[in-house]
Enzyme design. Structure first.
Site, short mmCIF file in Angstrom:
data_model
loop_
_atom_site.label_atom_id
_atom_site.label_comp_id
_atom_site.label_asym_id
_atom_site.label_seq_id
_atom_site.Cartn_x
_atom_site.Cartn_y
_atom_site.Cartn_z
N SER A 198 -11.30 -0.83 -0.82
CA SER A 198 -10.01 -0.91 -0.14
C SER A 198 -10.18 -1.23 1.33
O SER A 198 -9.35 -1.93 1.92
CB SER A 198 -9.27 0.42 -0.24
OG SER A 198 -8.54 0.52 -1.42
N ASN A 243 -13.96 0.12 -7.33
CA ASN A 243 -15.06 1.04 -7.03
C ASN A 243 -15.74 1.59 -8.28
O ASN A 243 -16.40 2.62 -8.22
CB ASN A 243 -14.51 2.23 -6.23
CG ASN A 243 -13.90 1.81 -4.92
OD1 ASN A 243 -14.26 0.80 -4.35
ND2 ASN A 243 -12.95 2.59 -4.43
N HIS A 297 -3.53 6.00 3.47
CA HIS A 297 -4.31 4.85 3.01
C HIS A 297 -3.84 3.54 3.66
O HIS A 297 -4.62 2.79 4.23
CB HIS A 297 -4.22 4.76 1.49
CG HIS A 297 -5.14 3.76 0.87
ND1 HIS A 297 -4.78 2.46 0.61
CD2 HIS A 297 -6.42 3.88 0.44
CE1 HIS A 297 -5.79 1.83 0.04
NE2 HIS A 297 -6.80 2.66 -0.08
N ASP A 336 0.83 -1.20 0.00
CA ASP A 336 0.00 0.00 0.00
C ASP A 336 0.87 1.25 0.00
O ASP A 336 1.96 1.25 -0.57
CB ASP A 336 -0.92 -0.04 1.23
CG ASP A 336 -2.28 0.55 0.96
OD1 ASP A 336 -2.36 1.77 0.84
OD2 ASP A 336 -3.27 -0.20 0.88
#
Length: 416
Positions: free
Chosen positions: A289, A225, A125, A91
């Site tokens: 996520s 998404n 994130h 990430d």
């Protein structure tokens, strides 16, 4: 609330863009190989060293978030906490300074800035993803990870974010993303969390996923998404053997952005999710996520509580114990960690085709050691079962013979 989600790689750009989510009003996707979509603007506290832009201040949230109300970690943790299990978070890095991640984050690697250990997070994130997995209880915070004793192995691959609707910041190319997966496997990850999406099939990434699966690693990935943009096929979620995770809201209904397709294996909370921000404090966000780490954390609980299960069997159990869902687009259903751990049903689920991994003639030491441990466990179980059977037979014989001898006035022979 920002919408974060899986960061997508888009081939065809000079540098493949890695983004965490579409924004609230995503660009229309006509060619998913040429779309520029990036991370939502960070809303976290503090700044990791050497980050160009300091994140905004984030305050601690004391209220218990709805996913924890649904999953009740206090019921799970007497059974399993993820102790002894390593979850790789590939990430934006994971900030180990956050008090709820203290002692949980290992030294990892940084494929964006060579020499780093993966603990710098300039956008928040990866820190948020890691906290959903392993945040420890802390005064003044309602957040608690599903697997608070798991070890987090950070692998930094992006620092991209959204500014005025446009993605900015650096990311790695797909080949380096594949290298990140292999690095995590080679550094003893038991579970790999991939809150990322590539909307094209890259051979290097496919082979890296196969490398992980062949070494008994559970691979969990976001499905993307872009439901409103035609559900372009997401990778690595679409690869065989990978657990593809979609998102639901507090009402249990699939989030409107969560993609639909055969690559969805199950769904988990992905709307209004509370998570840790870099440094301190919390923020809320949405996206597949953030559904993904709920599944990765449950896989960690299973790897602790049922160490005899293979990665394929862990994935099968997660799907077979999912709660029924109200319609299509949910895969096997809604993640249920308690059922996954406690129910006796749920094993390997057959897949239509294997993932083709790179040939490797050398035996993997970690895999050999793991196989030996499981073989020893099976041998001990067989031995205990055999001894128990002998004892039972002996008791039965005594129960039959002694009363019969008494009726016949049996006496032991006189030794004299």
């Amino acid at each position: 609330m920002s919408r974060y989600g899986p960061r997508p790689f888009f081939p065809g750009l000079a540098a493949a863009l890695l983004a965490a989510s579409v924004t609230a009003a995503p660009a229309v996707v006509t060619d998913p190989t040429a779309v520029t979509v990036a991370l939502a603007a960070p809303v976290a506290a503090g700044m990791a060293p050497n980050c160009a832009t300091p994140p905004a201040l984030a305050r601690s949230v004391s209220a218990v978030p709805w996913p924890q109300q649904r999953y009740a970690p206090e019921r799970l943790h007497p059974l399993a906490t993820g102790a002894g299990v390593t979850v790789a978070v590939v990430d934006s890095g994971v900030d180990r300074r956050h008090p709820q991640l203290a002692g949980r984050v290992l030294g990892g690697t940084d494929l964006l800035d060579p020499g780093g250990d993966g603990t710098r997070d300039c956008v928040g994130h990866g820190t948020g993803v890691a906290s959903i997995i392993a945040a420890v209880p802390h005064d003044g915070s309602g957040l608690r990870g599903l697997a608070p004793a798991a070890r987090i192995l950070p692998v930094r691959v992006s620092e991209q974010q959204v500014v005025d609707g446009q993605g900015t910041g650096r990311t790695v190319a797909p080949d380096d993303f594949a290298r990140a997966i292999r690095w995590a496997v080679d550094n003893n990850a038991d579970v790999v969390n991939l809150s990322v999406v590539l909307y094209a099939d890259h051979t290097a990434v496919r082979d890296a996923v196969g490398y992980a699966l062949a070494r008994d690693v559970v691979v969990v990935a976001a499905v993307g998404n872009l439901h409103g943009n035609g559900d372009p096929r997401p990778y690595p979620a679409a690869y065989e053997g990978v657990l593809g995770v979609g998102a639901i809201g507090a009402d249990g209904v699939r989030a409107d952005f969560s993609q639909v397709g055969s690559y969805v294996d199950l769904v988990a909370p992905g709307s209004d999710v509370l998570m840790a921000a870099p440094g301190q404090g919390h923020h809320r966000a949405e996206g597949t996520s953030y559904a993904t780490p709920f599944v990765a954390a449950t896989a960690a609980l299973l790897r602790e509580y049922h160490p005899e299960l293979s990665a394929e069997e862990v994935a099968g159990r997660l799907k077979s114990t999912a709660d029924p869902a109200p319609g299509n687009g949910y895969g096997a259903g809604v993640l249920n960690p308690y059922r996954a751990i406690t129910e006796t049903t749920g094993g390997a689920v057959a897949r239509s085709a294997p993932v083709i991994a790179l040939a490797d003639d050398r035996p993997d030491p970690a895999l050999v050691a793991q196989q030996n441990r499981r073989a020893d466990a099976r041998q001990r179980a067989v031995l205990l079962a055999t001894v128990g059977g002998v004892v039972v037979v002996g008791i039965v014989l005594v129960a039959l013979v002694v009363p019969r001898g008494a009726r016949r006035r049996w006496r032991p022979a006189d030794p004299n």
